[in-house]
Design a protein around this motif. Structure first.
Motif, PDB file in Angstrom:
ATOM      1  N   ILE A  37     -61.713  45.855  40.255  1.00  0.00           N
ATOM      2  CA  ILE A  37     -60.906  46.603  39.280  1.00  0.00           C
ATOM      3  C   ILE A  37     -61.637  48.019  39.579  1.00  0.00           C
ATOM      4  N   LEU A  38     -60.542  49.014  39.573  1.00  0.00           N
ATOM      5  CA  LEU A  38     -60.782  50.353  39.765  1.00  0.00           C
ATOM      6  C   LEU A  38     -61.402  50.800  38.375  1.00  0.00           C
ATOM      7  N   THR A  39     -62.701  51.512  38.275  1.00  0.00           N
ATOM      8  CA  THR A  39     -63.183  52.145  37.271  1.00  0.00           C
ATOM      9  C   THR A  39     -63.195  53.322  36.873  1.00  0.00           C
ATOM     10  N   THR A  40     -62.744  54.259  38.123  1.00  0.00           N
ATOM     11  CA  THR A  40     -62.662  55.655  38.012  1.00  0.00           C
ATOM     12  C   THR A  40     -61.288  56.100  38.426  1.00  0.00           C
ATOM     13  N   PRO A  41     -60.332  56.833  38.063  1.00  0.00           N
ATOM     14  CA  PRO A  41     -59.129  57.264  38.388  1.00  0.00           C
ATOM     15  C   PRO A  41     -59.443  57.798  39.964  1.00  0.00           C
ATOM     16  N   ILE A  42     -58.481  57.502  40.764  1.00  0.00           N
ATOM     17  CA  ILE A  42     -58.440  58.288  42.247  1.00  0.00           C
ATOM     18  C   ILE A  42     -57.364  59.201  42.162  1.00  0.00           C
ATOM     19  N   LYS A  43     -57.887  60.536  42.529  1.00  0.00           N
ATOM     20  CA  LYS A  43     -56.866  61.539  42.599  1.00  0.00           C
ATOM     21  C   LYS A  43     -56.381  61.871  43.779  1.00  0.00           C
ATOM     22  N   ASP A  44     -55.345  62.472  43.911  1.00  0.00           N
ATOM     23  CA  ASP A  44     -54.451  62.684  45.074  1.00  0.00           C
ATOM     24  C   ASP A  44     -55.307  63.400  46.182  1.00  0.00           C
ATOM     25  N   GLU A  45     -56.166  64.410  45.595  1.00  0.00           N
ATOM     26  CA  GLU A  45     -57.084  65.246  46.493  1.00  0.00           C
ATOM     27  C   GLU A  45     -58.230  64.354  47.132  1.00  0.00           C
ATOM     28  N   ASP A  46     -58.399  63.276  46.423  1.00  0.00           N
ATOM     29  CA  ASP A  46     -59.635  62.241  47.058  1.00  0.00           C
ATOM     30  C   ASP A  46     -59.112  61.976  48.102  1.00  0.00           C
ATOM     31  N   LEU A  47     -57.976  61.397  48.563  1.00  0.00           N
ATOM     32  CA  LEU A  47     -57.326  60.748  49.588  1.00  0.00           C
ATOM     33  C   LEU A  47     -56.881  61.886  50.584  1.00  0.00           C
ATOM     34  N   ALA A  48     -56.741  63.020  50.208  1.00  0.00           N
ATOM     35  CA  ALA A  48     -56.169  64.032  51.003  1.00  0.00           C
ATOM     36  C   ALA A  48     -57.248  64.771  51.883  1.00  0.00           C
ATOM     37  N   ASP A  49     -58.647  64.491  51.695  1.00  0.00           N
ATOM     38  CA  ASP A  49     -59.396  65.231  52.665  1.00  0.00           C
ATOM     39  C   ASP A  49     -59.378  65.125  53.965  1.00  0.00           C
ATOM     40  N   LEU A  50     -58.881  64.085  54.491  1.00  0.00           N
ATOM     41  CA  LEU A  50     -58.601  63.912  55.895  1.00  0.00           C
ATOM     42  C   LEU A  50     -57.481  64.754  56.305  1.00  0.00           C
ATOM     43  N   ASN A  51     -56.261  64.784  55.402  1.00  0.00           N
ATOM     44  CA  ASN A  51     -55.338  65.563  55.727  1.00  0.00           C
ATOM     45  C   ASN A  51     -55.661  67.210  56.239  1.00  0.00           C
ATOM     46  N   VAL A  52     -56.730  67.740  55.466  1.00  0.00           N
ATOM     47  CA  VAL A  52     -57.099  68.849  55.716  1.00  0.00           C
ATOM     48  C   VAL A  52     -58.423  69.203  56.403  1.00  0.00           C
ATOM     49  N   GLY A  53     -58.741  68.282  57.224  1.00  0.00           N
ATOM     50  CA  GLY A  53     -59.782  68.209  58.126  1.00  0.00           C
ATOM     51  C   GLY A  53     -61.059  68.026  57.571  1.00  0.00           C
ATOM     52  N   ASP A  54     -61.464  67.629  56.435  1.00  0.00           N
ATOM     53  CA  ASP A  54     -62.437  67.702  55.552  1.00  0.00           C
ATOM     54  C   ASP A  54     -63.067  66.078  56.072  1.00  0.00           C
ATOM     55  N   HIS A  55     -63.573  65.669  57.325  1.00  0.00           N
ATOM     56  CA  HIS A  55     -63.884  64.406  57.532  1.00  0.00           C
ATOM     57  C   HIS A  55     -64.985  63.796  56.560  1.00  0.00           C
ATOM     58  N   ARG A  56     -65.908  64.481  56.389  1.00  0.00           N
ATOM     59  CA  ARG A  56     -67.037  64.116  55.704  1.00  0.00           C
ATOM     60  C   ARG A  56     -66.678  63.409  54.386  1.00  0.00           C
ATOM     61  N   SER A  57     -66.171  64.504  53.770  1.00  0.00           N
ATOM     62  CA  SER A  57     -65.434  64.294  52.274  1.00  0.00           C
ATOM     63  C   SER A  57     -64.782  63.066  52.365  1.00  0.00           C
ATOM     64  N   ALA A  58     -63.780  62.981  53.254  1.00  0.00           N
ATOM     65  CA  ALA A  58     -63.027  61.685  53.421  1.00  0.00           C
ATOM     66  C   ALA A  58     -63.876  60.228  53.388  1.00  0.00           C
ATOM     67  N   TYR A  59     -64.840  60.630  54.462  1.00  0.00           N
ATOM     68  CA  TYR A  59     -65.735  59.402  54.327  1.00  0.00           C
ATOM     69  C   TYR A  59     -66.221  59.062  53.317  1.00  0.00           C
ATOM     70  N   ASP A  60     -66.798  60.190  52.465  1.00  0.00           N
ATOM     71  CA  ASP A  60     -67.520  59.903  51.177  1.00  0.00           C
ATOM     72  C   ASP A  60     -66.532  59.071  50.091  1.00  0.00           C
ATOM     73  N   HIS A  61     -65.281  59.714  49.971  1.00  0.00           N
ATOM     74  CA  HIS A  61     -64.274  59.429  49.126  1.00  0.00           C
ATOM     75  C   HIS A  61     -64.000  57.781  49.479  1.00  0.00           C
ATOM     76  N   CYS A  62     -63.643  57.654  50.790  1.00  0.00           N
ATOM     77  CA  CYS A  62     -63.464  56.270  51.074  1.00  0.00           C
ATOM     78  C   CYS A  62     -64.453  55.085  50.896  1.00  0.00           C
ATOM     79  N   MET A  63     -65.884  55.528  51.130  1.00  0.00           N
ATOM     80  CA  MET A  63     -66.905  54.706  50.760  1.00  0.00           C
ATOM     81  C   MET A  63     -67.098  54.546  49.231  1.00  0.00           C
TER      82      MET A  63
END
Length: 191
Positions: free
Chosen positions: A1-27
């Motif tokens: 069960i998700l306890t925190t909302p996932i925002k579009d920008e959380d999943l968009a990090d990869l799209n802008v090349g912020d790979h480390r942030s994308a990793y952190d969000h996915c984890m």
């Protein structure tokens, strides 16, 4: 069960090349529930490969293996993560074999988005001279365009440009020509 909302920008990090942030969000998303983990850990692994963080890739792969989730798509994800680890460690032969296994699986399963993400990883880590990579690039371009994923096309094009032109490996040349004069022999021959 998700306890925190996932925002579009959380999943968009990869799209802008912020790979480390994308990793952190996915984890972070993976940590919220076991239901999320089989989907998020492979994305985290891919982002870590793109970020060049071999330890983070290993962490995502280890967590995925610990889950024990089985299936052809998960196995393809494992191939892609192992390919990234091998490429980051300089084991090009293993990387190519693992990338090929992942690409074959993605195509067999009809999962073009995963194919295109794996291509981005391969061109980023192996360059364009590795066997098969140029073919994968053309396919990934078509996939991203078909989905209207302009930011991903831009990331792919940037990776291709950074990889440089496709070139055949230079033949090995002996740095010491056969006709090099031996100074000791020449000195004794004149005395």
């Amino acid at each position: 069960i998700l306890t925190t909302p996932i925002k579009d920008e959380d999943l968009a990090d990869l799209n802008v090349g912020d790979h480390r942030s994308a990793y952190d969000h996915c984890m972070q998303i993976a940590s919220l529930s076991d239901l999320n983990r089989p989907y998020c850990l492979p994305r985290a692994g891919n982002a870590a490969v793109l970020a060049g963080d071999v330890d983070a890739v290993r962490t995502a792969l280890t967590q995925l293996d610990t889950l024990g989730t089985r299936g052809r798509a998960i196995d393809a994800d494992r191939h892609a993560m192992r390919a990234g680890i091998a490429a980051l460690e300089g084991d090009t032969g293993t990387a190519i074999a693992e990338y090929r296994a992942a690409m074959t699986a993605w195509r067999d399963l009809g999962l073009p988005w995963d194919e295109a993400l794996t291509t981005l990883s391969a061109v980023t880590r192996l360059g364009r001279s590795a066997p098969g990579v140029d073919e994968w690039i053309e396919s990934a371009r078509a996939i991203y365009r078909r989905f209207g994923a302009t930011p991903m096309v831009d990331l792919l094009e940037a990776a291709v440009a950074a990889a440089g032109p496709t070139t055949a490996p230079e033949p090995w040349v002996d740095p010491v020509p056969d006709a090099v004069a031996d100074p000791i022999s020449d000195a004794t021959a004149t005395s």
